[in-house]
Design a protein around this motif. Structure first.
Motif, PDB file in Angstrom:
ATOM      1  N   SER A 204       0.859   4.047  -2.730  1.00  0.00           N
ATOM      2  CA  SER A 204       0.168   5.499  -3.284  1.00  0.00           C
ATOM      3  C   SER A 204       1.917   5.844  -2.950  1.00  0.00           C
ATOM      4  O   SER A 204       1.381   7.662  -4.282  1.00  0.00           O
TER       5      SER A 204
ATOM      6  N   GLN B   5       1.645   9.073  -6.193  1.00  0.00           N
ATOM      7  CA  GLN B   5       2.142  10.450  -5.860  1.00  0.00           C
ATOM      8  C   GLN B   5       3.064  10.693  -7.127  1.00  0.00           C
ATOM      9  O   GLN B   5       3.442  11.411  -7.417  1.00  0.00           O
TER      10      GLN B   5
ATOM     11  N   ARG C 153       0.380  -1.174  -0.052  1.00  0.00           N
ATOM     12  CA  ARG C 153      -0.019  -0.315   0.166  1.00  0.00           C
ATOM     13  C   ARG C 153       0.396   1.428  -0.166  1.00  0.00           C
ATOM     14  O   ARG C 153       0.582   2.372  -0.505  1.00  0.00           O
TER      15      ARG C 153
END
Length: 169
Positions: A13, A17, A9
């Motif tokens: 992320s 980004q 996870r």
């Protein structure tokens, strides 16, 4: 195969980004916003608006923007490199970090793949649903994904390559 969902996870992320940053950089280079996932819009910008060399239309009338076209253009222009980098992260995120978490058994933190010996024409063991053999190893991001495969405490993971085993046997 046990996986670390927290690490996956976190990688997902981080990839998301970085994808947003690459998209913003691409928009600045292009001078306007566009859908970076749209081959049609990419072709219009690269070949229609920026008049970069090497543009060829496909049978459907759209500009070709496959990886080989973008790789050639990336040697002389920044925008194709940003698009290629974005595509690579999008593939890793969708195919591995997001998909492995979704495929994981929440109780065991394991991904249950299917191994087949007879499915490959070479006689090698193959993996499917999900395929755990195609995770990149040569790139930093691929190695980061592979680090999410973990052993149960007190156990170890091993990697065995039986290349040319017939010669050794």
């Amino acid at each position: 195969v046990r996986v670390d969902p927290t690490r996956l996870r976190s990688l997902s992320s981080t990839f998301g980004q970085r994808m947003a940053e690459l998209e913003e950089e691409a928009h600045k280079i292009a001078g306007r916003p566009f859908n970076i996932a749209s081959p049609r819009q990419i072709g219009e910008i690269l070949f229609g608006e920026m008049n970069l060399p090497g543009g060829k239309k496909t049978a459907s009338g759209q500009w070709g923007t496959d990886a080989s076209v973008l790789e050639d253009l990336a040697l002389s222009h920044d925008l194709p490199r940003k698009i290629l980098d974005w595509r690579q992260l999008a593939k890793l995120k969708g195919t591995y970090t997001d998909a492995l978490v979704a495929a994981m058994d929440a109780k065991t933190d394991r991904v249950h793949t299917s191994y087949q010996l007879a499915a490959s024409t070479t006689g090698r063991l193959s993996s499917s649903d999900p395929n755990l053999q195609n995770i990149p190893i040569r790139t930093k991001t691929g190695r980061e994904i592979r680090q999410a495969f973990i052993a149960k405490p007190g156990h170890v993971l091993i990697s065995a390559d039986y290349s040319q085993i017939e010669l050794r046997v």
